[in-house]
Scaffold this active site. Sequence first.
Site, short mmCIF file in Angstrom:
data_model
loop_
_atom_site.label_atom_id
_atom_site.label_comp_id
_atom_site.label_asym_id
_atom_site.label_seq_id
_atom_site.Cartn_x
_atom_site.Cartn_y
_atom_site.Cartn_z
N ASP A 1 -1.49 -1.87 0.83
CA ASP A 1 -0.42 -2.80 0.41
C ASP A 1 -0.44 -2.99 -1.10
O ASP A 1 0.60 -2.91 -1.77
CB ASP A 1 -0.60 -4.16 1.08
CG ASP A 1 -0.36 -4.14 2.58
OD1 ASP A 1 0.27 -3.18 3.06
OD2 ASP A 1 -0.80 -5.08 3.26
N GLU B 1 2.26 4.20 3.05
CA GLU B 1 1.69 5.41 3.63
C GLU B 1 1.19 6.37 2.55
O GLU B 1 0.15 7.00 2.70
CB GLU B 1 2.72 6.10 4.53
CG GLU B 1 3.22 5.26 5.70
CD GLU B 1 2.11 4.79 6.62
OE1 GLU B 1 1.10 5.50 6.77
OE2 GLU B 1 2.25 3.70 7.20
#
Length: 487
Positions: free
Chosen positions: A205, A137
């Site tokens: 990621d 995030e």
Amino acid sequence: MRKTPRKSLITIFISLLLLGEPPVFSAPAEDSLPDIGTTAGATLSINQEMAIGDLYIRSIRAQAPLIYDPLLTQYINQLGQKLVTHADSVKTPFHFYLIDNPNINALAFFGGNVVLHSGLFRYSNNESELASVMAHEISHVTQRHLARWMEEQKRTRPLAWTGTLGAILLMIANPQAGIAALSGTLAGVQQGMISFTQSNEQEADRIGIQTLSRAGFNPQGMPDFMQVLVDQSRYSSKLPEMLYTHPLPANRLADARNRANQYPTKAVSESQDFLFARVRILTMYSTDQRPYIDQWLKKYSQGTAKEQLAAAYGRAILLTEDKKYAEARAILSPLLDKQPDNIWFIDTMTDIDIGQKQYTNAIARLQDALKKLKNNPVLQINLANTYFMDKKYSQASQLLFRYTFNHPDDLTGWILLRKAAGAQGKHNDELAAYAEIMALQGNFDSAIEQLSKASALAKLGSYEQKRYDARIDQLRQLQQSYDQYKK
């Protein structure tokens, strides 16, 4: 073939926006992680992103069941800041929040605001897995994914883009009205967004794994947590909520695993604080799952030394919640004797003391702890609450005036201050504290109204009246500056 209802598509799209899942239009090379955040500067400046983020979080405070537990708030912010200090392209302060929701999910949006669902603690097997969600995030924010998506929409579909932000903000305050507004503005851009979501996720990621490793966590934590999501979807008829907002096809999991394998293997010790936070959430915010909680604590009681300690702590909390204070004290006292500075134990023992009306003991313990951990917000808010429960309203107010000055965004501090002022008949301070509560929830009209009442009650020309009037001016300016994002 049956059509998907418009409302369903719009709801998913809103979630994608608020969770930082808009498209990415170019991914950096595999081993290159350039600072690409400034590419969004044509649409929104960093200051504008921070302003919009602040407006979002005020709306969320008013609408969502945020957890205002000082211990859990301190834990997730310390964990989050550890990650942020090892992240690249950080251009805003970061703030981390917990929402009382058993589903697995997290969201990130403008201004470095990250909200975690409490369900993450149930399904994260260790701190590295939880940190991997936060690192992911954080990467959405540092890469300015939402701002970059808005910039592309403004360039390619200016008519569709014009009303999008205002509609999203309207949705937060009034879901039905917001959905109606979005149905017209987003219909033309849905498919383009969906097409780019996967590359956007892979970028978060890749950068998140790097941040995770730099911060001293196990980089395998990210693919391991993805595997948890895959397993949950395999054994349930309903997909985990996170998979709607964070698509996870097989190649994304494989890519994350391959990238994590490129980092040195790390033997990360079990985090005691993570275990404490986990059992605290399970025992205090999952009360409808008592059989599951008992099973979990039994498992911990047969585990490692750290897990056994967490199990004892969890049992003490459960007994305290059930108002079995003597039994809770019998478990917690020996633990606190061995670790007198353990803030998790001090907090729960304070609740036990308050439950048994042993306020003097609680106050003495908290004051001693503050000598070692000066200005610790958890200890301060506990002490203020104990003063209030002991009807020492003046001491509570004095502490809370300092606390709210240093922590102006902590709703708990203002709520306590309002109560303490009201108990003393200090209606000016009571109204002023209520105004800050309203302002933190985005209700500026009500905040200004409360301050106006306080000003009218204050002595003409007094310092208090000048302070109230100055704050009214500040809130009016803030309200005016935020109105531009609602149009």
